[in-house]
Design a protein around this motif. Structure first.
Motif, PDB file in Angstrom:
ATOM      1  N   MET A  86       7.326  -1.063   5.852  1.00  0.00           N
ATOM      2  CA  MET A  86       7.908  -1.596   4.602  1.00  0.00           C
ATOM      3  C   MET A  86       8.720  -2.980   4.897  1.00  0.00           C
ATOM      4  O   MET A  86       8.939  -3.611   3.976  1.00  0.00           O
ATOM      5  CB  MET A  86       8.583  -0.645   3.894  1.00  0.00           C
ATOM      6  N   ALA A  87       9.101  -3.218   6.203  1.00  0.00           N
ATOM      7  CA  ALA A  87       9.937  -4.241   6.280  1.00  0.00           C
ATOM      8  C   ALA A  87       9.787  -5.355   5.694  1.00  0.00           C
ATOM      9  O   ALA A  87      10.485  -6.087   4.624  1.00  0.00           O
ATOM     10  CB  ALA A  87      10.094  -4.624   7.693  1.00  0.00           C
ATOM     11  N   ALA A  98       7.071  -5.928   3.343  1.00  0.00           N
ATOM     12  CA  ALA A  98       6.850  -5.774   1.830  1.00  0.00           C
ATOM     13  C   ALA A  98       8.039  -5.261   1.163  1.00  0.00           C
ATOM     14  O   ALA A  98       8.325  -5.893  -0.014  1.00  0.00           O
ATOM     15  CB  ALA A  98       5.864  -4.702   1.829  1.00  0.00           C
ATOM     16  N   GLY A  99       8.813  -4.646   1.840  1.00  0.00           N
ATOM     17  CA  GLY A  99      10.299  -4.218   1.141  1.00  0.00           C
ATOM     18  C   GLY A  99      10.814  -5.699   0.717  1.00  0.00           C
ATOM     19  O   GLY A  99      11.472  -5.768  -0.299  1.00  0.00           O
ATOM     20  N   ILE A 157       9.059  -7.522  -2.046  1.00  0.00           N
ATOM     21  CA  ILE A 157       9.127  -6.651  -3.359  1.00  0.00           C
ATOM     22  C   ILE A 157      10.513  -6.818  -4.007  1.00  0.00           C
ATOM     23  O   ILE A 157      10.735  -7.244  -5.080  1.00  0.00           O
ATOM     24  CB  ILE A 157       8.944  -5.342  -3.176  1.00  0.00           C
ATOM     25  N   ASP A 180       8.861  10.055  -7.996  1.00  0.00           N
ATOM     26  CA  ASP A 180       8.277   8.778  -8.243  1.00  0.00           C
ATOM     27  C   ASP A 180       8.894   7.789  -7.213  1.00  0.00           C
ATOM     28  O   ASP A 180      10.067   8.024  -6.635  1.00  0.00           O
ATOM     29  CB  ASP A 180       8.718   8.158  -9.434  1.00  0.00           C
ATOM     30  N   VAL A 181       8.369   6.524  -6.730  1.00  0.00           N
ATOM     31  CA  VAL A 181       9.098   5.470  -5.952  1.00  0.00           C
ATOM     32  C   VAL A 181      10.397   5.228  -6.600  1.00  0.00           C
ATOM     33  O   VAL A 181      11.190   4.712  -5.903  1.00  0.00           O
ATOM     34  CB  VAL A 181       8.040   4.540  -5.764  1.00  0.00           C
ATOM     35  N   ALA A 182      10.277   5.102  -7.754  1.00  0.00           N
ATOM     36  CA  ALA A 182      11.467   4.843  -8.653  1.00  0.00           C
ATOM     37  C   ALA A 182      12.724   5.501  -8.328  1.00  0.00           C
ATOM     38  O   ALA A 182      13.840   4.977  -8.099  1.00  0.00           O
ATOM     39  CB  ALA A 182      11.276   4.765 -10.141  1.00  0.00           C
ATOM     40  N   ASN A 236       5.730   6.393  -0.102  1.00  0.00           N
ATOM     41  CA  ASN A 236       6.385   5.247  -0.626  1.00  0.00           C
ATOM     42  C   ASN A 236       5.621   4.099  -0.782  1.00  0.00           C
ATOM     43  O   ASN A 236       4.512   3.970  -0.057  1.00  0.00           O
ATOM     44  CB  ASN A 236       7.660   5.196   0.534  1.00  0.00           C
ATOM     45  N   ILE A 237       5.807   3.073  -1.513  1.00  0.00           N
ATOM     46  CA  ILE A 237       5.193   1.920  -1.366  1.00  0.00           C
ATOM     47  C   ILE A 237       5.765   0.903  -0.192  1.00  0.00           C
ATOM     48  O   ILE A 237       6.839   0.789   0.194  1.00  0.00           O
ATOM     49  CB  ILE A 237       5.363   0.863  -2.585  1.00  0.00           C
ATOM     50  N   SER A 238       4.732   0.394   0.537  1.00  0.00           N
ATOM     51  CA  SER A 238       5.031  -0.110   1.862  1.00  0.00           C
ATOM     52  C   SER A 238       3.960  -1.306   2.071  1.00  0.00           C
ATOM     53  O   SER A 238       2.908  -1.524   1.531  1.00  0.00           O
ATOM     54  CB  SER A 238       4.482   1.073   2.912  1.00  0.00           C
ATOM     55  N   TRP A 293      13.710   4.622  -4.792  1.00  0.00           N
ATOM     56  CA  TRP A 293      14.642   3.386  -4.848  1.00  0.00           C
ATOM     57  C   TRP A 293      16.258   3.871  -5.328  1.00  0.00           C
ATOM     58  O   TRP A 293      16.855   3.180  -4.789  1.00  0.00           O
ATOM     59  CB  TRP A 293      13.830   2.543  -5.708  1.00  0.00           C
ATOM     60  N   LEU A 334       7.573  -1.923 -10.346  1.00  0.00           N
ATOM     61  CA  LEU A 334       7.185  -0.972 -10.125  1.00  0.00           C
ATOM     62  C   LEU A 334       5.873  -0.339 -10.943  1.00  0.00           C
ATOM     63  O   LEU A 334       4.759   0.269 -10.270  1.00  0.00           O
ATOM     64  CB  LEU A 334       8.026   0.383 -10.213  1.00  0.00           C
ATOM     65  N   ARG A 371       0.924  -1.018  -0.104  1.00  0.00           N
ATOM     66  CA  ARG A 371       0.010   0.174  -0.187  1.00  0.00           C
ATOM     67  C   ARG A 371       1.056   1.370   0.025  1.00  0.00           C
ATOM     68  O   ARG A 371       2.326   1.133   0.142  1.00  0.00           O
ATOM     69  CB  ARG A 371      -1.100  -0.089   1.415  1.00  0.00           C
ATOM     70  N   ASP A 372       0.266   2.239  -0.257  1.00  0.00           N
ATOM     71  CA  ASP A 372       0.971   3.662  -0.383  1.00  0.00           C
ATOM     72  C   ASP A 372       0.968   4.321   1.170  1.00  0.00           C
ATOM     73  O   ASP A 372       0.020   4.313   1.906  1.00  0.00           O
ATOM     74  CB  ASP A 372       0.380   4.683  -1.196  1.00  0.00           C
ATOM     75  N   ARG A 429      -1.856  -2.167  -8.789  1.00  0.00           N
ATOM     76  CA  ARG A 429      -2.116  -3.351  -7.879  1.00  0.00           C
ATOM     77  C   ARG A 429      -3.502  -4.263  -8.085  1.00  0.00           C
ATOM     78  O   ARG A 429      -3.408  -5.398  -8.208  1.00  0.00           O
ATOM     79  CB  ARG A 429      -1.811  -3.122  -6.295  1.00  0.00           C
ATOM     80  N   LEU A 443       3.264  -2.389  -9.233  1.00  0.00           N
ATOM     81  CA  LEU A 443       2.767  -1.755  -7.908  1.00  0.00           C
ATOM     82  C   LEU A 443       1.786  -0.832  -7.959  1.00  0.00           C
ATOM     83  O   LEU A 443       1.194  -0.516  -7.221  1.00  0.00           O
ATOM     84  CB  LEU A 443       4.167  -1.502  -7.193  1.00  0.00           C
ATOM     85  N   LYS A 444       2.067  -0.011  -9.074  1.00  0.00           N
ATOM     86  CA  LYS A 444       1.086   1.170  -9.138  1.00  0.00           C
ATOM     87  C   LYS A 444      -0.379   0.988  -9.682  1.00  0.00           C
ATOM     88  O   LYS A 444      -1.310   1.713  -9.482  1.00  0.00           O
ATOM     89  CB  LYS A 444       1.573   2.246 -10.063  1.00  0.00           C
ATOM     90  N   ARG A 484      12.864  -4.010 -12.201  1.00  0.00           N
ATOM     91  CA  ARG A 484      12.563  -2.941 -11.055  1.00  0.00           C
ATOM     92  C   ARG A 484      11.670  -2.184 -11.962  1.00  0.00           C
ATOM     93  O   ARG A 484      10.438  -1.715 -11.199  1.00  0.00           O
ATOM     94  CB  ARG A 484      13.670  -2.142 -11.152  1.00  0.00           C
TER      95      ARG A 484
END
Lengths: 200, 200
Positions: free
Chosen positions: B1-2, B4-5, B8, A88-90, A63-65, A93, B31, A56-57, B37, B34-35, B27
């Motif tokens: 995020m731990a 999910a990070g 991912i 962007d999240v990219a 951030n994606i989380s 990263w 991503l 989720r955001d 989902r 992820l946007k 990547r």
């Protein structure tokens, strides 16, 4: 094959619509997976589903989380006074791969763009102003593209944050590491020359 | 995020190992998903899982199928006396896209290769001989690559089927449609010249 044939064809179409793939590479990819149904295809499907359901955001930074608030926002070892603003999240990263920045982030979800009709309300800009006002932020680092839209967004943010007491900075522009002058565009050379610094 | 990070990151690694993709494109792809989902990632995961669980190798021809025996093998409109031998399901798909061949197939699962130590027992060659002997096959069309391995396999099959009464033929070699002579290799020109035919 009737059923499977239709489902395989539909899967190939789905894959072909992903970025960087076309009908040909999608066929190759799906066939590769079909030959490794147990050891590659099924685990991939399950990993995709798990991430799709779990991600989720982040409510704070965008951030994606996997939780309401992301890992970076809740990490006590990261500086709370510095926010790095990315489109962007990219980009987040990319900065995390660099590993130098130890503050927190704010993901805008895009850049202001007259051409694409993206205004401030389409981005997470009000949330940024609120964070800066409420969280005692001392520095906002703009890590935005060196493009027209990136620079427009940077100026907009700098103006919006005027009077909050937070210092607004931006990534340095100059010669990229490994860059050969001969191949650089004039704009970069001019920017690097303007921002020249004494050797220490 | 731990959580999910990590998930991912693991997903990106899985995707990066697929053919035609690398860490960078993986990547980007993850991503992108992820946007989206709900509308793209989850349906893709479910389609992959459905196909991974439903698909199997046709017991007769080796094609990928949703049942014990595939669609083509059970289609009553397809000629039963002709078998087209291909190395891989990808080749079968290519021929089906052509839409001209109306017989059935036999997928070898590879080509004989001294270099890669692929012998007859690694391929579905005994099954081919059994089909030709038992099913009243009148013609076996070899649609194999015009490479050393392809031609080795073709000769092996021609010898193995000697005396079964089935005619063994092979795809014509020559100038591809749209091919410009200037750009063709010498081998193709020589083959096309040898197989020249009268204009009708």
């Amino acid at each position: 094959m009737a059923e499977a044939g239709r489902e395989i064809a539909a899967l190939i179409e789905q894959v072909a619509r992903l970025p960087g793939l076309g009908p040909r590479s999608a066929r190759r990819l799906v066939l590769f997976l079909l030959k490794r149904r147990g050891q590659t295809m099924l685990p991939l499907a399950q990993a995709l589903e798990r991430v799709a359901r779990g991600a989720r955001d982040c409510a704070v930074c965008g951030n994606i989380s996997g939780a309401e608030v992301c890992d970076i926002c809740t990490d006590p070892r990261r500086a709370t006074g510095e926010i790095c603003v990315v489109a962007d999240v990219a980009d987040l990263w990319a900065l995390e791969r660099g590993g130098t920045f130890r503050g927190r982030y704010h993901v805008l979800g895009g850049l202001l763009s007259a051409l694409d009709a993206v205004g401030p309300e389409e981005l997470r800009l009000p949330a940024l102003a609120a964070r800066v006002a409420d969280d005692g932020i001392t520095e906002v680092i703009l890590a935005l593209d060196a493009t027209v839209d990136g620079q427009t967004t940077a100026h907009y943010i700098a103006e919006a944050l005027e009077g909050t007491g937070a210092r607004v900075t931006s990534l340095a522009q100059g010669v990229p590491i490994g860059g050969e002058l001969d191949y650089l565009d004039d704009g970069t050379i001019t920017a690097a020359l303007r921002a020249r610094r004494a050797l220490d």
